[in-house]
Motif scaffolding. Structure first.
Motif, PDB file in Angstrom:
ATOM      1  N   UNK A 146      -0.280   3.082   9.969  1.00  0.00           N
ATOM      2  CA  UNK A 146      -0.583   3.810   8.739  1.00  0.00           C
ATOM      3  C   UNK A 146      -1.007   5.194   9.196  1.00  0.00           C
ATOM      4  N   UNK A 147      -0.160   6.179   8.939  1.00  0.00           N
ATOM      5  CA  UNK A 147      -0.405   7.550   9.397  1.00  0.00           C
ATOM      6  C   UNK A 147      -1.377   8.297   8.488  1.00  0.00           C
ATOM      7  N   UNK A 148      -1.277   8.080   7.182  1.00  0.00           N
ATOM      8  CA  UNK A 148      -2.133   8.783   6.227  1.00  0.00           C
ATOM      9  C   UNK A 148      -2.043   8.078   4.887  1.00  0.00           C
ATOM     10  N   UNK A 204      10.249  10.592  -2.079  1.00  0.00           N
ATOM     11  CA  UNK A 204       9.503   9.487  -1.509  1.00  0.00           C
ATOM     12  C   UNK A 204       9.550   9.462  -0.004  1.00  0.00           C
ATOM     13  N   UNK A 205       8.584   8.786   0.542  1.00  0.00           N
ATOM     14  CA  UNK A 205       8.526   8.567   1.983  1.00  0.00           C
ATOM     15  C   UNK A 205       8.382   7.082   2.294  1.00  0.00           C
ATOM     16  N   UNK A 206       8.665   6.243   1.318  1.00  0.00           N
ATOM     17  CA  UNK A 206       8.525   4.804   1.500  1.00  0.00           C
ATOM     18  C   UNK A 206       9.428   4.322   2.625  1.00  0.00           C
ATOM     19  N   UNK A 207       8.839   3.545   3.532  1.00  0.00           N
ATOM     20  CA  UNK A 207       9.604   2.911   4.605  1.00  0.00           C
ATOM     21  C   UNK A 207       9.894   1.485   4.157  1.00  0.00           C
ATOM     22  N   UNK A 208      11.172   1.119   3.971  1.00  0.00           N
ATOM     23  CA  UNK A 208      11.482  -0.233   3.497  1.00  0.00           C
ATOM     24  C   UNK A 208      11.065  -1.289   4.525  1.00  0.00           C
ATOM     25  N   UNK A 209      10.347  -2.296   4.044  1.00  0.00           N
ATOM     26  CA  UNK A 209       9.849  -3.340   4.937  1.00  0.00           C
ATOM     27  C   UNK A 209      10.310  -4.729   4.535  1.00  0.00           C
ATOM     28  N   UNK A 256       0.813  -1.223   0.000  1.00  0.00           N
ATOM     29  CA  UNK A 256       0.000   0.000   0.000  1.00  0.00           C
ATOM     30  C   UNK A 256       0.846   1.272   0.000  1.00  0.00           C
ATOM     31  N   UNK A 257       2.105   1.175   0.440  1.00  0.00           N
ATOM     32  CA  UNK A 257       2.981   2.349   0.312  1.00  0.00           C
ATOM     33  C   UNK A 257       3.239   2.672  -1.152  1.00  0.00           C
ATOM     34  N   UNK A 258       3.243   1.664  -1.975  1.00  0.00           N
ATOM     35  CA  UNK A 258       3.509   1.855  -3.402  1.00  0.00           C
ATOM     36  C   UNK A 258       2.247   2.246  -4.164  1.00  0.00           C
ATOM     37  N   UNK A 259       1.083   1.780  -3.679  1.00  0.00           N
ATOM     38  CA  UNK A 259      -0.184   2.129  -4.311  1.00  0.00           C
ATOM     39  C   UNK A 259      -1.310   1.886  -3.316  1.00  0.00           C
ATOM     40  N   UNK A 260      -1.762   2.942  -2.663  1.00  0.00           N
ATOM     41  CA  UNK A 260      -2.798   2.791  -1.635  1.00  0.00           C
ATOM     42  C   UNK A 260      -4.195   2.694  -2.232  1.00  0.00           C
ATOM     43  N   UNK A 261      -4.313   2.717  -3.548  1.00  0.00           N
ATOM     44  CA  UNK A 261      -5.622   2.595  -4.184  1.00  0.00           C
ATOM     45  C   UNK A 261      -5.976   1.148  -4.522  1.00  0.00           C
ATOM     46  N   UNK A 262      -5.060   0.226  -4.282  1.00  0.00           N
ATOM     47  CA  UNK A 262      -5.368  -1.176  -4.564  1.00  0.00           C
ATOM     48  C   UNK A 262      -6.483  -1.657  -3.642  1.00  0.00           C
ATOM     49  N   UNK A 263      -7.322  -2.512  -4.167  1.00  0.00           N
ATOM     50  CA  UNK A 263      -8.415  -3.063  -3.367  1.00  0.00           C
ATOM     51  C   UNK A 263      -7.874  -4.135  -2.414  1.00  0.00           C
ATOM     52  N   UNK A 264      -8.639  -4.409  -1.390  1.00  0.00           N
ATOM     53  CA  UNK A 264      -8.275  -5.468  -0.447  1.00  0.00           C
ATOM     54  C   UNK A 264      -8.183  -6.804  -1.174  1.00  0.00           C
ATOM     55  N   UNK A 265      -9.016  -6.986  -2.177  1.00  0.00           N
ATOM     56  CA  UNK A 265      -8.994  -8.229  -2.949  1.00  0.00           C
ATOM     57  C   UNK A 265      -7.645  -8.404  -3.664  1.00  0.00           C
ATOM     58  N   UNK A 266      -7.173  -7.331  -4.286  1.00  0.00           N
ATOM     59  CA  UNK A 266      -5.898  -7.375  -5.003  1.00  0.00           C
ATOM     60  C   UNK A 266      -4.745  -7.622  -4.030  1.00  0.00           C
TER      61      UNK A 266
END
Length: 161
Positions: free
Chosen positions: A50-52, A148-153, A15-25
């Protein structure tokens, strides 16, 4: 706060890369059910992990193309300075990020502006509204190299990832 497991980390990475993905995806990608992903996302939001979830807007398209990195020095004998500045800066949309740092300056601020004159107005406002700021050192960003603000996980043990 509950410890993050591998599924949480995978969900957060996605979701950091794309927060518009559906839960199904997301569920298909991580190997969980849709309802399990939804529950985890709800918990991650409620726990403040998840802050925002925001849209990243092209600055140039909005007429605010310039970025300035300002180093701010605070008066050493003013112990309330950081708290006062923190409250004030929360209301300033052109000041996107502020970091309390070690080194030659006390704070680093990332500021957006239409042009140099606009930044000069913002800088003057910072100094006027925050007399505890002694000095500002400004760098003009010539070109974005990486944003970017991606936090590596995933792959946290491998710095090449």
């Amino acid at each position: 706060m509950e410890r993050l497991d591998a599924f949480d980390r995978d969900i957060l990475d996605i979701i950091q890369r794309n927060c518009q993905l559906t839960a199904e995806t997301i569920a298909e990608k991580v190997g969980l059910s849709t309802s399990a992903v939804q529950r985890r996302l709800k918990r991650l939001r409620e726990d403040g992990i998840i802050k925002a979830e925001v849209a990243v807007v092209d600055r140039k398209a909005t007429g605010t193309p310039m970025v300035f990195i300002a180093g701010l020095e605070i008066e050493r004998d003013n112990y309330d300075a950081l708290a006062k500045f923190r409250l004030w800066v929360e209301k300033q949309d052109h000041i996107q990020q502020v970091y309390y740092v070690t080194g030659a300056v006390d704070l680093i601020a990332i500021v957006t502006a239409r042009d140099v004159e606009h930044y000069d107005d913002i800088a003057a406002l910072i100094m006027k509204e925050n007399p505890q700021i002694r000095r500002m050192h400004t760098n003009v960003v010539l070109r974005d190299v990486k944003l970017g603000l991606l936090v590596p996980l995933s792959g946290c043990d491998d710095p090449s990832r």
